[in-house]
Design an enzyme around this catalytic site. Structure first.
Site, mmCIF file in Angstrom:
data_model
loop_
_atom_site.group_PDB
_atom_site.id
_atom_site.type_symbol
_atom_site.label_atom_id
_atom_site.label_comp_id
_atom_site.label_asym_id
_atom_site.label_seq_id
_atom_site.Cartn_x
_atom_site.Cartn_y
_atom_site.Cartn_z
ATOM 1 N N ALA A 1 3.666 -59.154 3.364
ATOM 2 C CA ALA A 1 4.312 -59.058 2.052
ATOM 3 C C ALA A 1 3.440 -59.675 0.958
ATOM 4 C CB ALA A 1 5.673 -59.730 2.102
ATOM 5 N N HIS A 2 3.917 -59.595 -0.249
ATOM 6 C CA HIS A 2 3.179 -60.053 -1.425
ATOM 7 C C HIS A 2 2.878 -61.549 -1.367
ATOM 8 C CE1 HIS A 2 6.969 -61.596 -3.204
ATOM 9 N NE2 HIS A 2 7.491 -60.566 -2.578
ATOM 10 N N ASN A 3 1.655 -61.898 -1.756
ATOM 11 C CA ASN A 3 1.218 -63.293 -1.896
ATOM 12 C C ASN A 3 1.130 -64.067 -0.581
ATOM 13 O OD1 ASN A 3 2.882 -62.598 -4.630
ATOM 14 N ND2 ASN A 3 1.049 -63.805 -5.030
#
Lengths: 348, 348, 348
Positions: free
Chosen positions: B237-239
């Site tokens: 997922a993001h980051n």
């Protein structure tokens, strides 16, 4: 297309009750069916819906003495008969559309007859494609791969080099066949990649869903045997062998070198560790994790797969745990009381 | 290609026992090997198979005093030596095939030397592609992305805009890099989309399997550090930040903003919640769910990840639950009997 | 682009504290923000970071009496306000790039205005594409499908025939819409394929992540209702209905014919069995397995989904099991001692 009830009964090997001459033009669920359509009842619990259906006929089980107001076909397996009738009404006769001018086909590839190769498909060197094969847009068939007669390769499927696919195989969109197995060895500094030089072999009549990944063997082959059906987003690692007529439900992952027997069923999101053997006709319930060999004909369940009765028992006792805690508390109390009484009795 | 046993021993840093001049033309498993091939025994339990092998030589551990009828190379790590020999025999020297006329390359893109860009690949605006890069058919490299030297981008991979990829990175077919992170905020009426304006940064030597999805950062970057290896169908997922030389097995999901240290191993189908930290050298067993930070060097397991010994203990007691229930029943009986006796004794 | 603080306050419906005339040119996290940028604090626990931020302004909650050294905008929902400001600064005004000459569009397709159709996209027969739609490279839109206004179809997406997609729908790369449902009936010899003749219907404002698979209905439709957001690698089987404004996190699998209500949330890696109903506003925690209907407004968790309090209680008692075993051992001892004493008392 319209068929008489008699013609449909012949197709499915059933017996007509009522007017065999009525014309049927389609098939639909008992709630959705309209006049002119035939419906079906595979599960007796839906029989009460039949009198309210607008269908003109019904496929019913020969086992139950159902009286229907509408003409019917009585068969042993209504669900199978429904599938056959649905296929009759839905199947378009295959019309090959030839090779699209934008498809990129290596001059050394051998292409069969009556094929359809759609825009932007890529066919590599020495590839052999059988007769009546459909390769949809954006599909990639790597060098030296073989595709048997009557296969359907949906859009954006990637088939790596040296893959062997039998006849009448269906591969749904964006599935990947023949990617490198996940093999490394730590050399003290980094994960050193082990070359993956085996193949994927897929036998006749296999269907593979969308978004699956099937890795090639490290050495030797990853094999999917005849008639096995695989749902979407399934991961099959290097050197796995899946026996014939197995059912692999969505999001299953099977680790390297594991072998499944014939007619194995793995429920959705099951995970199987590597180097295991799962026997013929075994079933593993959804979400189970398989970390040991599974005997033939067994039914396994639970986060750490166990025989389903055993797992149910420990699940049941788990639910009774708070009650057990209470029982133990009361026992402790009772024993203390007894102790005091006994001390009192001794003192007297 | 043929090599003498002596040449192979030099390649893997091993010692020849037997005739160093024999010629080897390939490598295979102990059961499959044919005359002229070298095999290997990495696990001592397979040593009994060696006398039955048709191999002409074997790679064996220097630690064990194995007497082999065939010439051998003795090394510290037979599995690594096997991988090196396999790479020697399987590697085709890379032959760049240039840019296929159907590839669609923006005029502002900068393309290195000795590249291979296959049919229907798309290279966006201001993209920079290093030397000896292979971009396969149907791959998409979004605007402003950088691809380092020696990368392989397999067919139908999608790389969104502004992605940064180091050198010697391998990305298998149909993987997606840089899709939007899953970020919304409820505005009272609907899930309002939070723009995802960060990037994905992938460092040197990373390999990513087929069918993976790696989201771009919301703001800031999603980062996969040097030498990490990711299996198929993994979701990042993001980051998220994954430390160097980590191993992420198939179907793992890592939620937003979680950070993994160096040399972390996540088993198949592991799920990790968001905003967590997993320490260096930590291992999480297959199918585990991680909902708290994981300390360095720990080995976690279980549906709610716990130290593996702790989890094994509660699994063991879970299996003994039906037995416990029986014990408690007997205790209750016994206590009742005692009670009666005591009452009897008091009455006397 | 630069905006005054006053303009931003108007955009987000907030009140300026401090100089409304300062110019802002971007938005960033509290640690990353530079001079000229606005930051935000959505969670009060990050307030101590604010004095150390280099940001020129901050979006803060109107509820808390925060004194900031820098100018601020006070709003009810700082996270939503941040999302709006981020969208303002990151959104490029859409510039249609027209139909790329390599795109393959059937002559019977109807294409709206201001569309962008990128290289190697394929648009089938009788397809209807609305206005301002973006179809990226390698995407495939099957015959008779409809795509509403303002949709974005990312690269290598595959949309099978007869799919219906509303307006403002976003579909990320390599997702598959409309593949065949997983339906077979055993005919005594093989798994006989049930034709899948239904459709997929996706309503307005839905966003679907990368690498997802959504199967078409067997008969009737698979439906994703208005405003629902779906993360990456999600599997949705035939005839599933997902109610409006639901949130489906990554790697979820939903089996055939299950129906979700409105505003349902399924955590990552949740699996849902077939033919179930999940009520409005229900939430299922990550990794849970749902095997029964879920009532509206409930919060479920655990490998076999149960109300979360119930599941927590049995998890807690599971952890106390070793302690219980010890308690029972001591009770047994005590009871034996009592027994002996009682026998002694009787003998006297």
């Amino acid at each position: 297309m319209e068929k008489t009830l008699k013609e449909l009964a012949e197709l499915v090997g059933g017996v007509v009750v009522g007017d065999p001459a009525i014309l049927i033009r389609g098939v639909a669920g008992v709630k959705e069916a309209e006049e002119g359509e035939i419906t079906f009842i595979a599960n007796p619990k839906y029989l009460p819906l039949l009198p309210h259906s607008r269908a003109s006929a019904a496929i019913l089980s020969a086992k139950e003495a159902v009286e229907a107001k509408i003409p019917s076909i009585r068969v042993e397996n209504p669900y199978l008969a429904f599938a056959k009738v649905l296929r009759l009404f839905s199947e378009n006769s295959y019309q090959p559309c030839g090779i699209h001018p934008t498809a990129c086909i290596d001059s050394s590839a051998m292409i069969g007859e009556q094929v359809s190769i759609h825009p932007f498909a890529v066919i590599g060197r020495q590839v052999r494609i059988g007769n009546r094969v459909q390769v949809y847009s954006g599909a990639f068939i790597g060098d030296f791969s073989h595709i048997g007669d009557g296969c359907i390769i949906y859009p954006n499927v990637t088939i790596y080099h040296h893959t062997v696919i039998g006849s009448s195989v269906i591969i749904h969109a964006n599935t990947v066949i023949g990617s490198d197995g996940f093999g490394y060895v730590w050399n003290g500094e980094e994960h050193y990649k082990i070359p993956q030089v085996g193949r994927v072999v897929i036998e006749d009549g296999v269907e593979i869903g969308a978004g699956c990944t099937i890795d090639r063997g490290t050495m030797g082959d990853t094999v999917i045997r005849r008639g096995t059906k695989i749902d979407n987003l399934v991961q099959i690692a290097h050197n796995v062998v899946i026996g014939e007529s197995s059912i692999i439900v969505s999001q299953v992952g099977i680790s390297g070198s594991t072998e499944l027997g014939k007619r194995v069923t793995l429920g959705g999101q099951v995970g199987v560790a590597g180097h295991l053997k799962i026997g013929d006709n075994a079933t593993v319930a959804a979400k189970s994790g398989v970390s040991k060999n599974v005997p033939s004909n067994s039914l396994m369940a639970g986060p750490i797969a166990r025989p389903i009765q055993e797992w149910r028992r420990s699940e049941a006792s788990l639910r009774r745990l708070p009650e057990l805690v209470e029982k133990i508390r009361k026992l402790q109390q009772k024993v203390q009381e007894l102790e005091k009484k006994l001390q009192g009795a001794e003192r007297e």
